[in-house]
Write a protein that holds these residues in place. Structure first.
Motif, PDB file in Angstrom:
ATOM      1  N   LEU A 106      12.862   2.431   4.330  1.00 58.98           N
ATOM      2  CA  LEU A 106      11.555   2.686   4.949  1.00 58.98           C
ATOM      3  C   LEU A 106      10.602   3.396   3.994  1.00 58.98           C
ATOM      4  O   LEU A 106       9.612   3.983   4.420  1.00 58.98           O
ATOM      5  CB  LEU A 106      11.753   3.549   6.208  1.00 58.98           C
ATOM      6  N   ARG A 107      10.871   3.326   2.704  1.00 58.95           N
ATOM      7  CA  ARG A 107      10.079   4.088   1.740  1.00 58.95           C
ATOM      8  C   ARG A 107       8.659   3.546   1.574  1.00 58.95           C
ATOM      9  O   ARG A 107       7.751   4.300   1.230  1.00 58.95           O
ATOM     10  CB  ARG A 107      10.798   4.105   0.386  1.00 58.95           C
ATOM     11  N   LEU A 108       8.469   2.249   1.804  1.00 58.38           N
ATOM     12  CA  LEU A 108       7.140   1.659   1.650  1.00 58.38           C
ATOM     13  C   LEU A 108       6.474   1.520   3.004  1.00 58.38           C
ATOM     14  O   LEU A 108       7.106   1.100   3.981  1.00 58.38           O
ATOM     15  CB  LEU A 108       7.243   0.292   0.968  1.00 58.38           C
ATOM     16  N   GLU A 109       5.198   1.833   3.069  1.00 60.34           N
ATOM     17  CA  GLU A 109       4.500   1.809   4.348  1.00 60.34           C
ATOM     18  C   GLU A 109       4.257   0.391   4.845  1.00 60.34           C
ATOM     19  O   GLU A 109       4.179   0.172   6.058  1.00 60.34           O
ATOM     20  CB  GLU A 109       3.162   2.556   4.227  1.00 60.34           C
ATOM     21  N   ASP A 110       4.098  -0.571   3.929  1.00 62.69           N
ATOM     22  CA  ASP A 110       3.709  -1.915   4.348  1.00 62.69           C
ATOM     23  C   ASP A 110       4.894  -2.854   4.562  1.00 62.69           C
ATOM     24  O   ASP A 110       4.704  -4.024   4.892  1.00 62.69           O
ATOM     25  CB  ASP A 110       2.759  -2.533   3.318  1.00 62.69           C
ATOM     26  N   ARG A 111       6.122  -2.368   4.380  1.00 61.90           N
ATOM     27  CA  ARG A 111       7.273  -3.256   4.599  1.00 61.90           C
ATOM     28  C   ARG A 111       8.532  -2.436   4.876  1.00 61.90           C
ATOM     29  O   ARG A 111       8.643  -1.287   4.467  1.00 61.90           O
ATOM     30  CB  ARG A 111       7.492  -4.161   3.400  1.00 61.90           C
ATOM     31  N   THR A 112       9.445  -3.094   5.573  1.00 60.70           N
ATOM     32  CA  THR A 112      10.766  -2.517   5.833  1.00 60.70           C
ATOM     33  C   THR A 112      11.807  -3.473   5.290  1.00 60.70           C
ATOM     34  O   THR A 112      11.810  -4.664   5.643  1.00 60.70           O
ATOM     35  CB  THR A 112      11.003  -2.302   7.340  1.00 60.70           C
ATOM     36  N   THR A 113      12.680  -2.966   4.439  1.00 59.31           N
ATOM     37  CA  THR A 113      13.695  -3.803   3.797  1.00 59.31           C
ATOM     38  C   THR A 113      15.064  -3.508   4.405  1.00 59.31           C
ATOM     39  O   THR A 113      15.451  -2.344   4.534  1.00 59.31           O
ATOM     40  CB  THR A 113      13.740  -3.539   2.276  1.00 59.31           C
TER      41      THR A 113
END
Length: 310
Positions: A274-281
């Motif tokens: 969840l480190r990036l605001e625009d995507r969830t891996t």
């Protein structure tokens, strides 16, 4: 007139004989010294009676004073007081301890240094309090003498908030991050685990952020500090949740929504990034990745057959 002068001279002669008048100058001694001189003269001529055994008593007193002075110089006064007062019935025979949950009475007795003949009178309360304050769990301690032979010890112990893992070592810590003692057993296994350098100092404030997501918080087995900047959550099923450095609340809202709508954390996954605001891996486990590969290969073959037929 001659008779009066004669009486004065006679009185002066008596005073001079008693040492009250300076024979050369005719000066009279001050009043406070006259009694001393009279007593000294009377003692010298035998007019003052001396009680029997006075000399013996004085000799014993002198020897006793000399002995006490010698003990003081040699540092044995405490030992003498200890022995004499213990023999007089003030030996410590009972120790009452309250407030000790994690501190054992064996540790307390060892720091008191009692040997069965220790005197309550000679016991240094401040010294004992200082020794007990050094015990790992002790936050505050009071020590009180109860005559003739009892010591009362009241402890206030520190409160364990979490377990801190640094390297291969496990320690119990307070809410402020202070280390209490090494973790020795499973008694505190229900406490949250914080892993990594500087994790202990940020533990309390970071843990409190998850109060808004109690279902997820209940599943966290360890909070792992990464490079002193951000955190990973290790859940009870082995899933790792990678959180961002800032705006943790946004990341947790995303995770909570995915869990509520898709049961994400129950699936065969290894990690949620969840480190990036625009995507969830989402990272699958090895088994799930292998199965997915087989499915994708089978789907590719089927698509190829369809394409060839057309």
């Amino acid at each position: 007139m001659l008779a009066l002068i004669g009486r004065k001279r006679s009185k002066a002669a008596r005073q001079g004989a008693a040492g009250l008048v300076d024979a050369d100058s005719g000066r009279v001694l001050p009043r406070p010294l006259r009694r001393v001189v009279r007593f000294t003269v009377s003692l010298a001529v035998g007019r003052v009676p001396i009680a029997r055994h006075t000399g013996t008593v004085a000799a014993v007193a002198f020897l006793a004073a000399t002995g006490f002075y010698g003990m003081s110089l040699g540092g044995h006064t405490q030992d003498f007081t200890q022995v004499t007062t213990a023999a007089a019935g003030f030996a410590i025979d009972d120790v009452k301890v309250s407030g000790a949950r994690e501190t054992s009475e064996i540790e307390i007795l060892a720091h008191l240094g009692l040997d069965g003949t220790t005197s309550l009178v000679a016991l240094d309360v401040e010294d004992v309090r200082g020794k007990l304050a050094e015990l790992p769990w002790v936050e505050e301690v009071s020590v009180r003498k109860v005559y003739p032979g009892t010591i009362e010890v009241v402890l206030k112990e520190r409160e364990a908030f979490a377990i801190w893992q640094h390297g291969n070592d496990l320690s119990l810590i307070e809410r402020n991050g202070s280390v209490i003692a090494p973790l020795r057993d499973n008694k505190f296994s229900n406490l949250p685990l914080f892993v990594g350098r500087d994790a202990e100092t940020a533990a309390a404030s970071f843990d409190k952020q998850f109060d808004n997501w109690p279902e997820i918080k209940a599943r966290v087995k360890a909070y792992v500090r990464v490079a002193g900047r951000r955190w990973d959550l290790r859940l009870d099923n082995g899933v790792v949740v990678k959180l961002p450095e800032t705006n943790i609340a946004r990341a947790m809202d995303v995770l909570s929504r995915f869990e509520a709508e898709h049961g994400l954390l129950e699936r065969d996954i290894a990690a949620v990034d969840l480190r990036l605001e625009d995507r969830t891996t989402i990272q699958l486990t090895e088994g799930a990745a292998a199965r997915r590969k087989v499915v994708l290969e089978q789907r590719t073959k089927e698509l190829k057959k369809v394409t060839d037929r057309s």
